[in-house]
Structure formats: structure tokens, C-alpha cells
Design a protein around this motif. Structure first.
Motif, short mmCIF file in Angstrom:
data_model
loop_
_atom_site.label_atom_id
_atom_site.label_comp_id
_atom_site.label_asym_id
_atom_site.label_seq_id
_atom_site.Cartn_x
_atom_site.Cartn_y
_atom_site.Cartn_z
N SER A 105 0.83 -1.20 0.00
CA SER A 105 0.00 0.00 0.00
C SER A 105 0.86 1.25 0.00
CB SER A 105 -0.93 0.02 1.21
OG SER A 105 -1.60 1.26 1.31
N GLU A 110 -2.78 4.38 5.81
CA GLU A 110 -2.42 3.03 6.23
C GLU A 110 -1.07 3.03 6.93
OE1 GLU A 110 -2.12 -1.57 4.60
OE2 GLU A 110 -3.01 0.00 3.37
N ASP A 113 -1.64 3.97 10.44
CA ASP A 113 -2.21 2.85 11.20
C ASP A 113 -1.14 1.83 11.55
OD1 ASP A 113 -4.70 4.01 11.05
OD2 ASP A 113 -5.35 2.82 9.32
#
Length: 241
Positions: A105, A110, A113
Motif C-alpha cells: 500500500s 495506512e 495505522d
């Protein structure tokens, strides 16, 4: 876009260092084997785990200095595994293990996270070998022995531009599927996969076979990546048309 003429290649760990213990966590066997091959060839001790639950068990058993953690896996993903490891470290007052996330990704949300889950850093797929060595140096203080490009090439006096041109011309007759696989293998730094693709070529392409083998054997997959990139773009443009 021409790479520097002097390019250093990592060949082994520098002497008089600790034995570095690494854990590679990925549900895809080929990815684990690629990383293990690269790391062991240089001199690291490496273990594997195919999901987060197994990663926790191997972490408890082997106490690695650093974990390469894939974030998307069945059974238990990298987020949960990292949180569990951090929780146990706190409860047992252990020195935190360095955990480097591996993800395809490119989303910044993300990444946030991933770091919030407890990972120290993120390495994007597909990766280059140098990003692995730099990350290990940054987080573990690893030192390496290098060889210059000229030392590895053993006096081949062919300029980089002529080598690239030769490859591009030879590759034009290859199938799009084969070229795509070659590009992906080179992007991942997987010299074994490159050599396996070379084995598929017929003897009439001996010059190309020799060149690709030379580049794979001498840690120059970056040249293959650069040359095959144009065929990737060509394939995308043809799909649009």
C-alpha cells in the motif's frame, strides 16, 4: 536516469559484529524465500513465519533483533501480531524488538495505522535490496562489506548505455507475459526468479541469456528493472488503445 558509475554492492556483514537474528513474516512462501535468501547470503540468521500467530511463537522462541512483518495475512494479520508482541514486551519489561512493516500500500493513512500498531517503520513492496540494507543499518547499526561495481564486473568495459540498448532491442521479441514477469522479479530483487525466467529462453537468444545471467549474478537487477519498465508502460498504453 543513468546510475552512478561507482556503485557499491553489499556482499557480506562486516567482521566483529553481533550475530543478528531476523524473523521474516509473510503468508506467501515465495516472498519469504526471497527475503531469507537475500539476508542469509549476506550473513544474517533468519527464521520464517507464515502468519501473525506463528510470528508471535517464533518471536518468543528465537528472540529476533528485528522482524520483517507483512501486514496482510490470514489467521492473524501483522497489525494484531505487532500489538500482541508489544503488549508482551511491556508486561515482561523486555527491550522492544524492531518491527519493520512490509506492505504494497502507498496510502499515508495506512502507514499511520501501521505505525500506531507498534511498527518502527514501513518498507514498500516491491522493494530494492538497498532499502533492506539501509533499514537494517538504521535500526540495528549493522555494518557491511562492499564491493565496487567495477570489481564485480571483472573488467567488462561495456558502457552502461550500450548494455541497456542491447537489452532493450533483444527484449522486444519477448512475449508481454514473460516481460511482465521479468520486470516484477527484478523489481523485487529476486535474482533466482530472474534466472528461472532466463531458463525458459531458447538457445537462439543466447546473447540475451548471457546478459541477463550476468546482471543477475552481479547484483544489477536495477538495470533489468530500468529496461523492462518501458515495456510495462507500452503494455499499459496498448490496453488503453
Amino acid at each position: 536516469m543513468t546510475p552512478p558509475q561507482q556503485q557499491r554492492v553489499v556482499v557480506k556483514l562486516a567482521p566483529n559484529q553481533p550475530t543478528y537474528r531476523l524473523l521474516v513474516v509473510d503468508d506467501i512462501e515465495e516472498n519469504r524465500l526471497l527475503l531469507r535468501h537475500l539476508l542469509e547470503e549476506v550473513g544474517f540468521e533468519v527464521w520464517e513465519a507464515e502468519n501473525g500467530q506463528e510470528a508471535i511463537t517464533k518471536w518468543q522462541q528465537y528472540h529476533p533483533d528485528l522482524i520483517w512483518m507483512d501486514m496482510r495475512m490470514p489467521v492473524m494479520d501483522g497489525y494484531m501480531a505487532t500489538r500482541q508482541i508489544r503488549k508482551q514486551e511491556q508486561a515482561q519489561h523486555l527491550t522492544p524488538t524492531k518491527i519493520i512493516a512490509i506492505t504494497a500500500s502507498a496510502l499515508e493513512e495506512e502507514k499511520a495505522d501501521i505505525l500506531a500498531a507498534g511498527c518502527d517503520d514501513v518498507v514498500r513492496k516491491p522493494f530494492h535490496e538497498n532499502s533492506l540494507w539501509d533499514t537494517l543499518s538504521q535500526y540495528l547499526g549493522v555494518a557491511y562489506c562492499y564491493a565496487e561495481k567495477e570489481e564485480i564486473s571483472l573488467g567488462e568495459d561495456v558502457s552502461l548505455s550500450s548494455t541497456v540498448a542491447l537489452e532493450a532491442n533483444a527484449l522486444k521479441m519477448m512475449s508481454p507475459e514473460w516481460l511482465h514477469q521479468l520486470h516484477q522479479a527484478a523489481m523485487m530483487g529476486d535474482d533466482l526468479a530472474v534466472l528461472q525466467l532466463v531458463e525458459q529462453l531458447s538457445p537462439e537468444h543466447q546473447e540475451l541469456i548471457d546478459t541477463l545471467r550476468h546482471l543477475a549474478d552481479n547484483f544489477r537487477l536495477d538495470q533489468i528493472t530500468d529496461v523492462t519498465m518501458e515495456f510495462e508502460f507500452l503494455g499499459e498504453s496498448q490496453e488503453v488503445l
